[in-house]
Design a protein around this motif. Structure first.
Motif, PDB file in Angstrom:
ATOM      1  N   THR A 219     -66.957  52.332  -9.306  1.00 11.65           N
ATOM      2  CA  THR A 219     -66.836  51.230 -10.258  1.00 11.65           C
ATOM      3  C   THR A 219     -65.421  51.014 -10.771  1.00 11.65           C
ATOM      4  O   THR A 219     -65.037  49.878 -11.067  1.00 11.65           O
ATOM      5  CB  THR A 219     -67.768  51.457 -11.465  1.00 11.65           C
ATOM      6  OG1 THR A 219     -67.469  52.726 -12.073  1.00 11.65           O
ATOM      7  CG2 THR A 219     -69.223  51.457 -11.025  1.00 11.65           C
ATOM      8  N   SER A 220     -64.635  52.082 -10.876  1.00  6.69           N
ATOM      9  CA  SER A 220     -63.305  51.961 -11.478  1.00  6.69           C
ATOM     10  C   SER A 220     -62.174  51.913 -10.464  1.00  6.69           C
ATOM     11  O   SER A 220     -61.073  51.471 -10.789  1.00  6.69           O
ATOM     12  CB  SER A 220     -63.057  53.134 -12.442  1.00  6.69           C
ATOM     13  OG  SER A 220     -63.977  53.097 -13.504  1.00  6.69           O
ATOM     14  N   ASP A 221     -62.415  52.374  -9.251  1.00 12.63           N
ATOM     15  CA  ASP A 221     -61.370  52.379  -8.230  1.00 12.63           C
ATOM     16  C   ASP A 221     -61.706  51.468  -7.049  1.00 12.63           C
ATOM     17  O   ASP A 221     -60.984  50.527  -6.748  1.00 12.63           O
ATOM     18  CB  ASP A 221     -61.124  53.802  -7.706  1.00 12.63           C
ATOM     19  CG  ASP A 221     -60.197  54.587  -8.622  1.00 12.63           C
ATOM     20  OD1 ASP A 221     -59.622  53.980  -9.532  1.00 12.63           O
ATOM     21  OD2 ASP A 221     -60.062  55.799  -8.428  1.00 12.63           O
ATOM     22  N   ILE A 222     -62.824  51.754  -6.392  1.00 16.47           N
ATOM     23  CA  ILE A 222     -63.129  51.059  -5.141  1.00 16.47           C
ATOM     24  C   ILE A 222     -63.451  49.581  -5.361  1.00 16.47           C
ATOM     25  O   ILE A 222     -62.883  48.701  -4.698  1.00 16.47           O
ATOM     26  CB  ILE A 222     -64.303  51.746  -4.410  1.00 16.47           C
ATOM     27  CG1 ILE A 222     -63.994  53.233  -4.192  1.00 16.47           C
ATOM     28  CG2 ILE A 222     -64.563  51.047  -3.077  1.00 16.47           C
ATOM     29  CD1 ILE A 222     -62.772  53.501  -3.361  1.00 16.47           C
ATOM     30  N   LEU A 223     -64.350  49.259  -6.300  1.00 17.70           N
ATOM     31  CA  LEU A 223     -64.712  47.856  -6.517  1.00 17.70           C
ATOM     32  C   LEU A 223     -63.546  47.004  -7.014  1.00 17.70           C
ATOM     33  O   LEU A 223     -63.321  45.903  -6.489  1.00 17.70           O
ATOM     34  CB  LEU A 223     -65.904  47.751  -7.476  1.00 17.70           C
ATOM     35  CG  LEU A 223     -67.278  47.933  -6.834  1.00 17.70           C
ATOM     36  CD1 LEU A 223     -68.376  47.846  -7.896  1.00 17.70           C
ATOM     37  CD2 LEU A 223     -67.520  46.898  -5.747  1.00 17.70           C
ATOM     38  N   PRO A 224     -62.784  47.452  -8.019  1.00 21.19           N
ATOM     39  CA  PRO A 224     -61.624  46.640  -8.418  1.00 21.19           C
ATOM     40  C   PRO A 224     -60.653  46.432  -7.264  1.00 21.19           C
ATOM     41  O   PRO A 224     -60.065  45.360  -7.113  1.00 21.19           O
ATOM     42  CB  PRO A 224     -60.984  47.467  -9.547  1.00 21.19           C
ATOM     43  CG  PRO A 224     -62.111  48.253 -10.108  1.00 21.19           C
ATOM     44  CD  PRO A 224     -62.974  48.602  -8.922  1.00 21.19           C
TER      45      PRO A 224
END
Length: 254
Positions: A219-224
């Motif tokens: 949620t905090s690394d891959i999706l952004p």
């Protein structure tokens, strides 16, 4: 032994991710979106249920596994904040998309930040391998779905390791060296679990902790990162497809 063989697949996927990072421009968001969906699916549909089954005890009304889940999420968040490796995805990828010279000029003198970030990803990959081994100890079904998720998201790990190392001004040789270390890491982690059997209760606590760790990365690394170059419906669809795929895998495996 199966865990080590699966970790070898993670080794190859990490290398592929790194080499794709050198060549891919406009399609990486689809792959990363799918990987994030896989990670979300494995946390929600398999890791947390198994963690709650293995460690059902409660502390002040909350299952121990869920406390470790929150602890895992917060641990990686605090670490990333402390060493300043959580990237401003939009700005940096915008600069990166115009060529390395932009990123190098902007980040001159910050090579250490890139190295710290890459080394953190290597450490995370060791945990990936450990998770594969621990999951196979919990059962073949758990091991299979964790392996699929880890192998899929190790593509993103390899991609990120190479990209962020170069983004902060490090040369290609250094980036490739860190990519190789990141590829070997999950094999090392899985091999460690061959030396001992983890008690069921501790296994549940670890799976809970790793669930929080994995959810944070998704949620905090891959999706952004997947949405930063150019947010699109196709990226969102790939994420939904990743979740759906993991649901099907777990359903058939069960």
């Amino acid at each position: 032994m199966t865990a080590v063989l699966v970790a070898a697949a993670a080794f190859l996927m990490t290398l592929i991710g790194g080499f794709v990072a050198q060549r891919t421009r406009d399609r990486r968001h689809l792959v990363l979106g799918f990987a994030a969906g896989l990670m979300l699916g494995v946390v929600a549909f398999d890791l947390l249920p198994e963690a709650l089954h293995q460690a059902p005890g409660e502390v002040h009304g909350v299952p121990q596994a869920l406390l470790l889940f929150a602890a895992g999420f917060l641990t990686i968040h605090v670490i990333e904040r402390a060493v300043a490796i959580h990237r401003g995805h939009e700005g940096e990828y915008a600069a990166h998309s115009h060529g390395h010279h932009h990123g190098d000029a902007r980040s001159a003198g910050h090579q250490g930040v890139g190295l710290t970030a890459a080394l953190a990803l290597v450490g995370h990959s060791v945990m990936d391998g450990f998770a594969i081994g621990a999951a196979f100890q919990a059962g073949t079904t758990v091991g299979t779905v964790v392996a699929i998720a880890v192998v899929a998201h190790d593509f993103a790990d390899g991609f990120n390791t190479y990209t962020i190392t170069r983004l902060y001004g490090n040369n290609r040789r250094r980036a490739l060296t860190l990519l190789a270390a990141d590829a070997v890491a999950p094999v090392s982690g899985a091999a460690i679990t061959l030396a001992f059997t983890i008690p069921g209760h501790l296994l549940g606590l670890y799976l809970g902790f790793f669930s929080g760790f994995l959810l944070y990365l998704a949620t905090s690394d891959i999706l952004p990162e997947a949405h930063s170059p150019h947010p699109s419906r196709s990226t969102l669809l790939c994420t939904v497809a990743g979740v759906g795929f993991m649901w099907l895998v777990i359903g058939f495996a069960g």
